[in-house]
Motif scaffolding. Structure first.
Motif, PDB file in Angstrom:
ATOM      1  N   PHE A 106       0.599   9.023   7.700  1.00 53.34           N
ATOM      2  CA  PHE A 106       1.477   8.963   8.866  1.00 53.34           C
ATOM      3  C   PHE A 106       0.908   8.022   9.926  1.00 53.34           C
ATOM      4  CE2 PHE A 106       2.719  11.202  12.971  1.00 53.34           C
ATOM      5  CZ  PHE A 106       3.947  10.563  13.057  1.00 53.34           C
ATOM      6  N   LEU A 107      -0.353   8.230  10.294  1.00 53.34           N
ATOM      7  CA  LEU A 107      -0.970   7.398  11.327  1.00 53.34           C
ATOM      8  C   LEU A 107      -1.340   6.015  10.792  1.00 53.34           C
ATOM      9  CD1 LEU A 107      -3.242  10.068  13.059  1.00 53.34           C
ATOM     10  CD2 LEU A 107      -1.030   9.195  13.837  1.00 53.34           C
ATOM     11  N   GLY A 108      -1.775   5.959   9.524  1.00 52.84           N
ATOM     12  CA  GLY A 108      -2.149   4.671   8.939  1.00 52.84           C
ATOM     13  C   GLY A 108      -0.966   3.723   8.832  1.00 52.84           C
ATOM     14  N   VAL A 109       0.156   4.217   8.329  1.00 50.63           N
ATOM     15  CA  VAL A 109       1.348   3.372   8.206  1.00 50.63           C
ATOM     16  C   VAL A 109       1.951   3.110   9.583  1.00 50.63           C
ATOM     17  CG1 VAL A 109       3.709   3.300   7.293  1.00 50.63           C
ATOM     18  CG2 VAL A 109       1.841   4.070   5.842  1.00 50.63           C
ATOM     19  N   GLY A 110       1.836   4.095  10.495  1.00 53.40           N
ATOM     20  CA  GLY A 110       2.295   3.852  11.864  1.00 53.40           C
ATOM     21  C   GLY A 110       1.561   2.685  12.490  1.00 53.40           C
ATOM     22  N   GLU A 111       0.268   2.609  12.260  1.00 51.92           N
ATOM     23  CA  GLU A 111      -0.521   1.491  12.784  1.00 51.92           C
ATOM     24  C   GLU A 111      -0.127   0.185  12.110  1.00 51.92           C
ATOM     25  OE1 GLU A 111      -5.206   0.423  13.677  1.00 51.92           O
ATOM     26  OE2 GLU A 111      -4.565   2.470  13.250  1.00 51.92           O
ATOM     27  N   MET A 112       0.142   0.257  10.833  1.00 49.49           N
ATOM     28  CA  MET A 112       0.557  -0.935  10.096  1.00 49.49           C
ATOM     29  C   MET A 112       1.887  -1.467  10.641  1.00 49.49           C
ATOM     30  SD  MET A 112       0.862  -1.290   5.963  1.00 49.49           S
ATOM     31  CE  MET A 112       2.252  -0.167   5.820  1.00 49.49           C
ATOM     32  N   PHE A 113       2.837  -0.571  10.859  1.00 46.99           N
ATOM     33  CA  PHE A 113       4.123  -0.987  11.431  1.00 46.99           C
ATOM     34  C   PHE A 113       3.958  -1.511  12.855  1.00 46.99           C
ATOM     35  CE2 PHE A 113       6.746   2.100   8.588  1.00 46.99           C
ATOM     36  CZ  PHE A 113       6.609   1.212   7.533  1.00 46.99           C
ATOM     37  N   LEU A 114       3.028  -0.922  13.595  1.00 42.23           N
ATOM     38  CA  LEU A 114       2.797  -1.368  14.969  1.00 42.23           C
ATOM     39  C   LEU A 114       2.270  -2.803  14.997  1.00 42.23           C
ATOM     40  CD1 LEU A 114       2.808  -0.793  17.974  1.00 42.23           C
ATOM     41  CD2 LEU A 114       0.566   0.291  17.732  1.00 42.23           C
ATOM     42  N   LEU A 115       1.430  -3.148  14.045  1.00 48.45           N
ATOM     43  CA  LEU A 115       0.939  -4.527  13.970  1.00 48.45           C
ATOM     44  C   LEU A 115       2.083  -5.496  13.678  1.00 48.45           C
ATOM     45  CD1 LEU A 115      -2.408  -4.058  11.996  1.00 48.45           C
ATOM     46  CD2 LEU A 115      -2.121  -4.525  14.429  1.00 48.45           C
ATOM     47  N   VAL A 116       3.060  -5.046  12.880  1.00 50.10           N
ATOM     48  CA  VAL A 116       4.240  -5.877  12.620  1.00 50.10           C
ATOM     49  C   VAL A 116       5.030  -6.071  13.912  1.00 50.10           C
ATOM     50  CG1 VAL A 116       6.437  -5.992  11.379  1.00 50.10           C
ATOM     51  CG2 VAL A 116       4.394  -5.159  10.207  1.00 50.10           C
ATOM     52  N   VAL A 117       5.203  -4.999  14.681  1.00 50.57           N
ATOM     53  CA  VAL A 117       5.918  -5.087  15.957  1.00 50.57           C
ATOM     54  C   VAL A 117       5.178  -6.015  16.924  1.00 50.57           C
ATOM     55  CG1 VAL A 117       6.623  -3.781  18.001  1.00 50.57           C
ATOM     56  CG2 VAL A 117       7.017  -2.834  15.734  1.00 50.57           C
ATOM     57  N   MET A 118       3.861  -5.925  16.953  1.00 45.80           N
ATOM     58  CA  MET A 118       3.078  -6.788  17.837  1.00 45.80           C
ATOM     59  C   MET A 118       3.196  -8.252  17.424  1.00 45.80           C
ATOM     60  SD  MET A 118      -0.312  -4.368  18.373  1.00 45.80           S
ATOM     61  CE  MET A 118      -1.125  -5.432  19.568  1.00 45.80           C
ATOM     62  N   LEU A 273     -14.857   4.395   3.371  1.00 45.42           N
ATOM     63  CA  LEU A 273     -15.630   4.649   4.583  1.00 45.42           C
ATOM     64  C   LEU A 273     -15.312   3.613   5.656  1.00 45.42           C
ATOM     65  CD1 LEU A 273     -17.932   6.281   5.979  1.00 45.42           C
ATOM     66  CD2 LEU A 273     -19.526   4.602   5.024  1.00 45.42           C
ATOM     67  N   PHE A 274     -15.250   2.378   5.249  1.00 46.73           N
ATOM     68  CA  PHE A 274     -14.915   1.311   6.197  1.00 46.73           C
ATOM     69  C   PHE A 274     -13.520   1.516   6.764  1.00 46.73           C
ATOM     70  CE2 PHE A 274     -13.037  -2.786   7.193  1.00 46.73           C
ATOM     71  CZ  PHE A 274     -14.009  -3.391   7.976  1.00 46.73           C
ATOM     72  N   HIS A 275     -12.574   1.880   5.894  1.00 51.65           N
ATOM     73  CA  HIS A 275     -11.171   1.988   6.286  1.00 51.65           C
ATOM     74  C   HIS A 275     -10.910   3.177   7.208  1.00 51.65           C
ATOM     75  CE1 HIS A 275      -6.971   1.049   5.996  1.00 51.65           C
ATOM     76  NE2 HIS A 275      -6.652   2.198   5.451  1.00 51.65           N
ATOM     77  N   THR A 276     -11.614   4.287   6.990  1.00 46.76           N
ATOM     78  CA  THR A 276     -11.324   5.516   7.743  1.00 46.76           C
ATOM     79  C   THR A 276     -12.251   5.752   8.927  1.00 46.76           C
ATOM     80  OG1 THR A 276     -12.721   6.803   6.220  1.00 46.76           O
ATOM     81  CG2 THR A 276     -10.368   6.689   5.722  1.00 46.76           C
ATOM     82  N   VAL A 277     -13.453   5.187   8.910  1.00 49.51           N
ATOM     83  CA  VAL A 277     -14.429   5.468   9.960  1.00 49.51           C
ATOM     84  C   VAL A 277     -14.743   4.225  10.795  1.00 49.51           C
ATOM     85  CG1 VAL A 277     -16.770   6.274  10.457  1.00 49.51           C
ATOM     86  CG2 VAL A 277     -15.451   7.329   8.603  1.00 49.51           C
ATOM     87  N   ILE A 278     -15.052   3.125  10.135  1.00 50.60           N
ATOM     88  CA  ILE A 278     -15.519   1.939  10.846  1.00 50.60           C
ATOM     89  C   ILE A 278     -14.368   1.134  11.445  1.00 50.60           C
ATOM     90  CG2 ILE A 278     -16.789  -0.228  10.616  1.00 50.60           C
ATOM     91  CD1 ILE A 278     -18.457   1.111   8.460  1.00 50.60           C
ATOM     92  N   PHE A 279     -13.282   0.974  10.702  1.00 50.10           N
ATOM     93  CA  PHE A 279     -12.176   0.148  11.174  1.00 50.10           C
ATOM     94  C   PHE A 279     -11.616   0.580  12.524  1.00 50.10           C
ATOM     95  CE2 PHE A 279      -7.554  -0.377  11.474  1.00 50.10           C
ATOM     96  CZ  PHE A 279      -7.498  -1.753  11.608  1.00 50.10           C
TER      97      PHE A 279
END
Length: 308
Positions: A106-118, A273-279
């Motif tokens: 939910f949050l991951g795809v929301g962020e992905m869509f937000l980057l498209v909007v930006m 780990l990179f995708h969920t914690v560091i990114f």
């Protein structure tokens, strides 16, 4: 044991990142440091944007929402992982696993869509400046935000629905430090070829199309700014470069995880780990360092509250 929906597994055992105690202590320290930076960093961005009238523009409105998504995303995996580092048996219930999986997408795809909007916002601002105030009005911005939340919710519901229809009757060991689609599907005691195909088509294709669309849009933007003044060109290139860095950092691991068959690779946990914690940490750092307006307002806000 619950036999509803042919499910007899009521909990999953997480194998974690590593079985070495020394490595777990080191990872606990490193993840704790990242986590203690993620939250203040994103909260500071949100407070800065909300407190400074000069940042009352669609770009900063979406940036504030991006910081909110990053802060929320950091709650999905990191807290439990920190606790599990000192747990002899890392157990997560079936319901908690499904809940974690839902919010991850939910949050991951929301962020992905937000980057498209930006990216759309930057295209209008740079390529259609005379129409920017009309196209990106406050009403349109809120409508786009609502649309991306609804789209992300629908995507996450599809992921959960496909998982809930699978029977789990053992084994129940997840070779990861959190619940995600590829690992959970492998534990289903049925043929999952069709489900895996649907998951790859849903997650992988969506991620890849957004990634390619974003690269194409920023390529067009950078091409169009060649005729602008030196100052306008420099600012546009700086903004677009920042967005492109974020796109690669977010979509690179996601494409690696979701656009291939659900097979195990040795680097899977490192990428996860990179995708969920560091990114989530990198977003505020990159935007703060590369955006002079946000950086100036942030320093002003900190000085007002006598932080330094």
């Amino acid at each position: 044991m619950d036999t509803g929906n042919s499910t007899v597994v009521t909990e999953f055992i997480l194998l974690g990142l590593t079985q070495s105690q020394d490595a777990q202590i080191l990872l606990f320290v490193l993840v704790s440091m990242f986590y203690l930076i993620i939250l203040p960093g994103n909260v500071l961005i949100i407070l800065t944007i909300r407190s400074d009238p000069r940042l009352n523009a669609p770009l900063y409105f979406f940036l504030g929402n991006l910081a909110f998504l990053d802060a929320s995303y950091s709650f999905i995996v990191s807290p439990r992982m920190l606790v599990d580092f000192f747990s002899e048996k890392k157990v997560i219930s079936y319901n908690c696993c499904i809940t974690q999986l839902f919010f991850l997408h939910f949050l991951g795809v929301g962020e992905m869509f937000l980057l498209v909007v930006m990216a759309f916002d930057r295209y209008i601002a740079i390529c259609r400046p005379l129409h920017y105030a009309t196209v990106m009005s406050p009403r349109v911005c809120y409508a786009l935000l609502l649309a991306l939340w609804l789209g992300a919710f629908a995507h996450a519901i599809v992921q959960v629905a496909l998982i809930l229809n699978l029977p789990f009757c053992g084994p129940n060991q997840l070779d990861n430090f959190f619940c995600d689609v590829p690992q959970v599907i492998k534990l289903a005691c049925t043929d999952t070829f069709v489900v895996e195909l649907l998951m790859v088509s849903n997650n992988g294709l969506l991620t890849l199309l957004c990634f390619l669309g974003l690269l194409a849009s920023y390529t067009v933007i950078l091409y169009r700014v060649k005729g602008h003044s030196s100052e306008g060109k420099s600012k546009a290139i700086s903004t677009c470069t920042t967005h492109i860095i974020i796109v690669f950092l977010m979509f690179g691991p996601a494409i690696f995880i979701y656009t291939r068959p659900f097979r195990v690779f040795t680097v899977d946990k490192v990428v996860a780990l990179f995708h969920t914690v560091i990114f989530p940490l990198l977003n505020p750092v990159i935007y703060t360092l590369r955006n002079q307006e946000v950086k100036t307002s942030m320093i002003k806000l900190l000085r007002q509250h006598r932080v330094f």
